[in-house]
Scaffold this motif. Structure first.
Motif, PDB file in Angstrom:
ATOM      1  N   MET A  73       0.824  -1.205   0.000  1.00 16.49           N
ATOM      2  CA  MET A  73       0.000   0.000   0.000  1.00 16.49           C
ATOM      3  C   MET A  73       0.862   1.261   0.000  1.00 16.49           C
ATOM      4  N   VAL A  74       1.955   1.242   0.740  1.00 17.36           N
ATOM      5  CA  VAL A  74       2.865   2.395   0.780  1.00 17.36           C
ATOM      6  C   VAL A  74       3.633   2.511  -0.525  1.00 17.36           C
ATOM      7  N   CYS A  75       3.994   1.371  -1.129  1.00 13.00           N
ATOM      8  CA  CYS A  75       4.661   1.398  -2.438  1.00 13.00           C
ATOM      9  C   CYS A  75       3.784   2.083  -3.475  1.00 13.00           C
ATOM     10  N   VAL A  76       2.486   1.820  -3.433  1.00 11.73           N
ATOM     11  CA  VAL A  76       1.554   2.467  -4.358  1.00 11.73           C
ATOM     12  C   VAL A  76       1.548   3.976  -4.123  1.00 11.73           C
ATOM     13  N   GLN A  77       1.530   4.375  -2.855  1.00 14.29           N
ATOM     14  CA  GLN A  77       1.547   5.801  -2.521  1.00 14.29           C
ATOM     15  C   GLN A  77       2.838   6.462  -2.998  1.00 14.29           C
ATOM     16  N   LYS A  78       3.959   5.773  -2.820  1.00 12.49           N
ATOM     17  CA  LYS A  78       5.251   6.321  -3.228  1.00 12.49           C
ATOM     18  C   LYS A  78       5.328   6.472  -4.748  1.00 12.49           C
ATOM     19  N   LEU A  79       4.739   5.536  -5.475  1.00 17.85           N
ATOM     20  CA  LEU A  79       4.735   5.630  -6.929  1.00 17.85           C
ATOM     21  C   LEU A  79       3.945   6.851  -7.389  1.00 17.85           C
ATOM     22  N   ALA A  80       2.751   7.059  -6.827  1.00 24.19           N
ATOM     23  CA  ALA A  80       1.933   8.210  -7.218  1.00 24.19           C
ATOM     24  C   ALA A  80       2.636   9.526  -6.875  1.00 24.19           C
ATOM     25  N   THR A  81       3.244   9.588  -5.703  1.00 25.08           N
ATOM     26  CA  THR A  81       3.952  10.801  -5.299  1.00 25.08           C
ATOM     27  C   THR A  81       5.136  11.074  -6.218  1.00 25.08           C
ATOM     28  N   SER A  82       5.861  10.031  -6.590  1.00 25.65           N
ATOM     29  CA  SER A  82       7.010  10.209  -7.475  1.00 25.65           C
ATOM     30  C   SER A  82       6.578  10.704  -8.850  1.00 25.65           C
ATOM     31  N   LEU A  83       5.406  10.272  -9.313  1.00 26.33           N
ATOM     32  CA  LEU A  83       4.910  10.755 -10.598  1.00 26.33           C
ATOM     33  C   LEU A  83       4.653  12.258 -10.536  1.00 26.33           C
ATOM     34  N   ALA A  84       4.035  12.723  -9.449  1.00 27.22           N
ATOM     35  CA  ALA A  84       3.816  14.164  -9.278  1.00 27.22           C
ATOM     36  C   ALA A  84       5.145  14.910  -9.282  1.00 27.22           C
ATOM     37  N   GLN A  85       6.160  14.332  -8.656  1.00 28.56           N
ATOM     38  CA  GLN A  85       7.477  14.969  -8.613  1.00 28.56           C
ATOM     39  C   GLN A  85       8.132  15.012  -9.985  1.00 28.56           C
ATOM     40  N   VAL A  86       7.919  13.969 -10.793  1.00 31.90           N
ATOM     41  CA  VAL A  86       8.433  13.985 -12.161  1.00 31.90           C
ATOM     42  C   VAL A  86       7.774  15.114 -12.949  1.00 31.90           C
ATOM     43  N   TYR A  87       6.460  15.251 -12.827  1.00 33.22           N
ATOM     44  CA  TYR A  87       5.750  16.314 -13.534  1.00 33.22           C
ATOM     45  C   TYR A  87       6.271  17.699 -13.139  1.00 33.22           C
ATOM     46  N   LEU A  88       6.641  17.851 -11.863  1.00 31.93           N
ATOM     47  CA  LEU A  88       7.118  19.148 -11.365  1.00 31.93           C
ATOM     48  C   LEU A  88       8.601  19.375 -11.640  1.00 31.93           C
ATOM     49  N   GLY A  89       9.266  18.387 -12.235  1.00 32.10           N
ATOM     50  CA  GLY A  89      10.686  18.513 -12.524  1.00 32.10           C
ATOM     51  C   GLY A  89      11.585  18.300 -11.329  1.00 32.10           C
ATOM     52  N   GLU A  90      11.061  17.663 -10.277  1.00 26.80           N
ATOM     53  CA  GLU A  90      11.832  17.448  -9.048  1.00 26.80           C
ATOM     54  C   GLU A  90      12.597  16.129  -9.063  1.00 26.80           C
ATOM     55  N   ARG A  91      12.274  15.248 -10.002  1.00 27.59           N
ATOM     56  CA  ARG A  91      12.991  13.988 -10.152  1.00 27.59           C
ATOM     57  C   ARG A  91      12.795  13.482 -11.580  1.00 27.59           C
ATOM     58  N   ASP A  92      13.606  12.501 -11.986  1.00 26.06           N
ATOM     59  CA  ASP A  92      13.554  12.003 -13.362  1.00 26.06           C
ATOM     60  C   ASP A  92      12.822  10.674 -13.505  1.00 26.06           C
ATOM     61  N   LYS A  93      12.858   9.849 -12.451  1.00 31.25           N
ATOM     62  CA  LYS A  93      12.333   8.490 -12.550  1.00 31.25           C
ATOM     63  C   LYS A  93      11.214   8.237 -11.549  1.00 31.25           C
ATOM     64  N   LEU A  94      10.392   7.264 -11.885  1.00 32.78           N
ATOM     65  CA  LEU A  94       9.330   6.832 -10.982  1.00 32.78           C
ATOM     66  C   LEU A  94       9.910   5.974  -9.859  1.00 32.78           C
ATOM     67  N   ASP A  95       9.260   6.030  -8.716  1.00 36.52           N
ATOM     68  CA  ASP A  95       9.655   5.221  -7.559  1.00 36.52           C
ATOM     69  C   ASP A  95       8.894   3.893  -7.637  1.00 36.52           C
ATOM     70  N   LEU A  96       9.484   2.942  -8.329  1.00 31.45           N
ATOM     71  CA  LEU A  96       8.857   1.636  -8.533  1.00 31.45           C
ATOM     72  C   LEU A  96       9.484   0.598  -7.614  1.00 31.45           C
ATOM     73  N   PRO A  97       8.719  -0.394  -7.169  1.00 28.04           N
ATOM     74  CA  PRO A  97       9.299  -1.440  -6.321  1.00 28.04           C
ATOM     75  C   PRO A  97      10.302  -2.279  -7.078  1.00 28.04           C
ATOM     76  N   LEU A  98      11.232  -2.880  -6.362  1.00 28.44           N
ATOM     77  CA  LEU A  98      12.202  -3.773  -6.976  1.00 28.44           C
ATOM     78  C   LEU A  98      11.512  -5.077  -7.395  1.00 28.44           C
ATOM     79  N   PRO A  99      12.043  -5.779  -8.388  1.00 32.30           N
ATOM     80  CA  PRO A  99      11.441  -7.050  -8.803  1.00 32.30           C
ATOM     81  C   PRO A  99      11.354  -8.020  -7.630  1.00 32.30           C
ATOM     82  N   GLY A 100      10.194  -8.635  -7.483  1.00 32.40           N
ATOM     83  CA  GLY A 100       9.990  -9.573  -6.376  1.00 32.40           C
ATOM     84  C   GLY A 100       8.648  -9.338  -5.719  1.00 32.40           C
ATOM     85  N   LEU A 101       8.025 -10.401  -5.283  1.00 35.21           N
ATOM     86  CA  LEU A 101       6.698 -10.333  -4.691  1.00 35.21           C
ATOM     87  C   LEU A 101       6.781 -10.053  -3.193  1.00 35.21           C
ATOM     88  N   PRO A 102       5.637  -9.743  -2.552  1.00 34.36           N
ATOM     89  CA  PRO A 102       5.636  -9.470  -1.116  1.00 34.36           C
ATOM     90  C   PRO A 102       6.340 -10.562  -0.319  1.00 34.36           C
TER      91      PRO A 102
END
Length: 309
Positions: free
Chosen positions: A270-299
């Motif tokens: 659930m927090v990974c999902v939140q971090k991904l959405a927040t990182s997308l907003a930061q990309v749009y604002l020019g504050e970062r270049d990449k999305l905050d995606l989880p590393l390969p691997g299941l829970p």
């Protein structure tokens, strides 16, 4: 914050607000109170019964807290979702940046999402003891915007490897498909809340473009997390739990609270999902270049459970 996903699946229920709590009341007999949940603890409410009633002030209170109220059809798919008009205090600024984002930016971000989804699908196959090469081989073929539709190619290979060659994904079917529908509904609600909390507009997607879909960005961002649900459904079916029941619903919801591996260590889905959405907003604002995606691997808890079986 990790909130509680609350499902109400019995027709004989009335929901209302009282002193900061959502109260669940029986509508028959003595109309007994069945339980209370603090409104501030709720991440989403899943209305999965046709005979429910609820008060307007409860829906207002949930919207003020950014908690989606999700309406489900008989097949356990979400058909409606009440979301707040106001969200992040920087919402206007972020939506303007979202609208202004260039097509190449959207294509680059969508390619990253597709690669992450394929990697997670391969991880699900590995956990299920199925061949991973058919999915892993596709990751490096994803180009900006995924013009070759590698995502769809991966899906055609993936379902047969995970759930058998005779399985067909059908949203209107029961059994395994019903379990997938329910799991995706819960994941979609979680993602919608994350998108609103990040100050983004859910209708402005990276890739999904169906004019009838008001949740295009939500459907884009939930893609890398679908394999989490898929593997849990595979585990349930393998254990002869092939239908949507109170127990299987709880199992699917609990999956979103399990930890995934990220650059910052173990983090709940659930927090990974939140971090991904927040990182997308930061990309749009020019504050970062990449999305905050989880590393390969299941829970981690799910992977450990499968090893112990």
């Amino acid at each position: 914050m990790i909130g509680r996903i609350v499902e109400v699946a019995d027709d004989r229920r009335h929901l209302f607000m009282h002193r900061g709590f959502m109260v669940v009341q029986d509508t028959e007999g003595e109309r007994k109170e069945l339980g209370q949940v603090p409104l501030d603890d709720i991440a989403a409410v899943i209305a999965n019964a046709h005979g429910l009633s609820y008060t307007n002030n409860l829906l207002v209170a949930l919207s003020e807290r950014g908690a989606p109220f999700v309406l489900c059809a008989a097949n356990h798919n979400a058909v409606g979702m009440l979301l707040p008009i106001e969200g992040n205090f920087e919402q206007s600024k972020r939506i303007e940046a979202q609208i202004a984002a260039s097509l190449p930016t959207h294509k680059r971000l969508w390619a990253a999402v597709v690669r992450a989804k394929l990697e997670q699908q391969a991880a699900a196959l590995e956990a299920a003891g199925a061949p991973t090469a058919p999915l892993s081989a596709l990751v490096g073929k994803v180009k900006s915007g995924d013009p070759d539709n590698i995502e769809a190619q991966g899906a055609r290979r993936y379902w047969g490897l995970l759930l058998g060659e005779n399985f067909r994904r059908d949203q209107n079917a029961g059994g395994t498909n019903g379990l997938l529908n329910y799991g995706y509904t819960v994941l979609r609600a979680t993602t919608a809340r994350a998108v609103i909390a990040a100050g983004l507009h859910p209708s402005i997607g990276l890739h999904h473009s169906n004019d009838n879909n008001a949740m295009r960005l939500v459907d884009d961002l939930m893609e890398p997390f679908r394999p989490v649900i898929d593997l849990k459904v595979w585990q349930l079916v393998r254990n002869q739990e092939e239908h949507v029941t109170p127990d299987t619903k709880r199992a699917l919801v609990r999956t979103l609270y399990d930890d995934m591996q990220t650059d910052m260590g173990a983090t709940p889905v659930m927090v990974c999902v939140q971090k991904l959405a927040t990182s997308l907003a930061q990309v749009y604002l020019g504050e970062r270049d990449k999305l905050d995606l989880p590393l390969p691997g299941l829970p981690l808890a799910l992977a450990a459970a499968l090893r112990d079986e």
